[in-house]
Design a protein around this motif. Structure first.
Motif, PDB file in Angstrom:
ATOM      1  N   SER A   1     -37.513  35.402  18.186  1.00  9.26           N
ATOM      2  CA  SER A   1     -39.369  35.549  17.983  1.00  9.26           C
ATOM      3  C   SER A   1     -40.033  35.494  19.168  1.00  9.26           C
TER       4      SER A   1
ATOM      5  N   LEU B   1     -40.817  36.929   9.400  1.00 11.00           N
ATOM      6  CA  LEU B   1     -39.750  35.872   8.664  1.00 11.00           C
ATOM      7  C   LEU B   1     -41.411  34.899   8.527  1.00 11.00           C
TER       8      LEU B   1
ATOM      9  N   SER C   1     -42.197  35.212  14.247  1.00 16.07           N
ATOM     10  CA  SER C   1     -40.440  35.149  13.841  1.00 16.07           C
ATOM     11  C   SER C   1     -40.295  36.260  12.775  1.00 16.07           C
ATOM     12  N   THR C   2     -38.473  36.817  14.036  1.00 17.84           N
ATOM     13  CA  THR C   2     -38.346  37.471  12.739  1.00 17.84           C
ATOM     14  C   THR C   2     -36.736  37.592  12.237  1.00 17.84           C
ATOM     15  N   THR C   3     -35.924  38.943  11.680  1.00 17.56           N
ATOM     16  CA  THR C   3     -34.543  38.618  11.861  1.00 17.56           C
ATOM     17  C   THR C   3     -33.662  39.131  13.227  1.00 17.56           C
ATOM     18  N   ARG C   4     -34.912  39.206  14.450  1.00 15.32           N
ATOM     19  CA  ARG C   4     -33.874  39.084  15.712  1.00 15.32           C
ATOM     20  C   ARG C   4     -34.041  38.667  15.996  1.00 15.32           C
TER      21      ARG C   4
ATOM     22  N   GLY D   1     -36.947  43.959  14.716  1.00 13.29           N
ATOM     23  CA  GLY D   1     -37.352  42.773  13.436  1.00 13.29           C
ATOM     24  C   GLY D   1     -37.969  43.350  11.925  1.00 13.29           C
ATOM     25  N   GLU D   2     -37.654  42.546  10.741  1.00 14.49           N
ATOM     26  CA  GLU D   2     -38.325  41.989  10.046  1.00 14.49           C
ATOM     27  C   GLU D   2     -39.213  41.212  10.026  1.00 14.49           C
TER      28      GLU D   2
END
Length: 366
Positions: free
Chosen positions: A34, A12, A29-32, A9-10
């Motif tokens: 941790s 954060l 932390s990402t859009t999908r 994911g992207e």
């Protein structure tokens, strides 16, 4: 870096994790979800081949049901990313808490011993019982190497190795030799000289001087009890750094064994004894022997270790502790005080263990 892991994911946020003495870690932390990003900094374990070996071991252990957190694979199937000559690995984030022995019940202590036994038997299965000595055996800080040359600036020079917080003592190199008291006497003299020469002495320096003098007396009294070198049957693959900060709990159950940097070949039962000496030490420097007994019985059953093997390991680790000053090396040789809070209990344990030697041995073998 996350571009190498398209399923992650992207990004954060990326927050550093303060615990840990040798490597750097970050919660990403990402859009999908941790992840745990590990930056391998320790020169003795940070090369790509060593890290890949650790990763493959955890992947295989997971298939056996051992609670671990193997790394995420990138688009090429690799688990190590090199940037600027340094190695990184991305692991799934595991929610959980660290628990010291004081926070474990007797039943949980028993499960901890069984878990370490499962690690040792699992490693024997996935790494190969006949693999022989690894090129790097995950050594740690001890007093087997000389630390001489006290500089005029008040620091001790010529340090041969500095290991991790959990791997206390001189595990030994070729042949797993036990520390030579002659080397330790020289080290004590050097450390005393530095501690006494400090311009602004504090309570830690006073305690350090007291413990160094006390330890010299104990070593003079027990110098004839230096243990022999263990034979090959007692040696096998071990985690190398099994202590509370490397085991995550969720509720009463362990959910992940972390930090396999020190994976290597060492006397297996000694890891069991070292781990107990870290998990079950009280602030006053005593061991909770009831919990040690439950832990050790479960370990022996799970690992197939005999009482005689544990008795020999107790003797070697006791001797190791009697000769070990890794925390003082960090403070006085490296000007690194991160381990200072551990010194009161660790230094008191060596004295208490000497006095209660028979009771400690019985707890591990009874």
């Amino acid at each position: 870096m996350l571009r190498r892991y398209p399923d992650a994911g992207e990004p954060l946020s990326c927050k550093p994790i303060t615990k840990g003495l040798l490597n750097h870690g970050y919660r990403v932390s990402t859009t999908r979800g941790s992840y745990f990003l590990k930056h391998h900094l320790d020169d003795s374990t940070g090369d790509r081949a060593t890290i890949v070996r650790q990763h493959r071991a955890t992947q295989r252990l997971q298939s056996l049901g051992v609670p671990v957190a193997p790394p995420v694979q990138d688009t090429e199937g690799d688990t190590v990313t090199e940037i600027g000559g340094r190695c990184y690995a991305l692991h799934p984030w595991v929610d959980g808490l660290h628990r010291a022995g004081a926070q474990l019940s007797t039943d949980q202590s028993e499960r901890l011993g069984a878990l370490l036994g499962a690690v040792h038997t699992g490693l024997e299965q996935v790494m190969g019982a006949g693999a022989g000595l690894a090129q790097r055996t995950g050594g740690s800080v001890g007093s087997g190497g000389s630390v001489r040359a006290v500089g005029s600036g008040g620091s001790v020079g010529s340090i041969e190795s500095v290991g991790s917080v959990g791997s206390v003592g001189s595990v030994g190199s070729v042949g797993h030799r036990s520390p030579d008291p002659a080397d330790t006497f020289a080290l004590i003299d050097d450390l005393l000289a530095v501690a006494r020469r400090r311009h602004s002495r504090d309570a830690f320096d006073e305690l350090a001087e007291h413990r160094l003098l006390e330890r010299r007396t104990l070593l003079e009294r027990h110098a004839d009890r230096r243990p022999p070198t263990p034979g090959p049957p007692a040696t096998g693959w071990v985690h190398g750094d099994f202590h509370p900060l490397n085991v995550l709990y969720r509720g009463g159950d362990p959910v992940a064994i972390l930090d396999w940097d020190r994976l290597g070949v060492q006397p297996r039962a000694e890891e069991a004894v070292r781990a107990a000496a870290i998990f079950f030490v009280l602030p006053a420097g005593k061991l909770e022997l009831e919990k040690v007994r439950a832990y050790a019985r479960a370990y022996r059953r799970a690992a197939g270790a005999s009482a005689a093997e544990l008795a020999a390991a107790v003797h070697r680790v006791w001797w190791e502790r009697l000769n070990d000053f890794w925390i003082l090396r960090w403070r006085y040789c490296l000007d690194d005080r991160r381990a200072d809070p551990q010194f009161p209990a660790v230094s008191a344990l060596a004295v208490w263990w000497t006095r209660e030697y028979e009771a400690v041995c019985e707890a591990f073998t009874g």
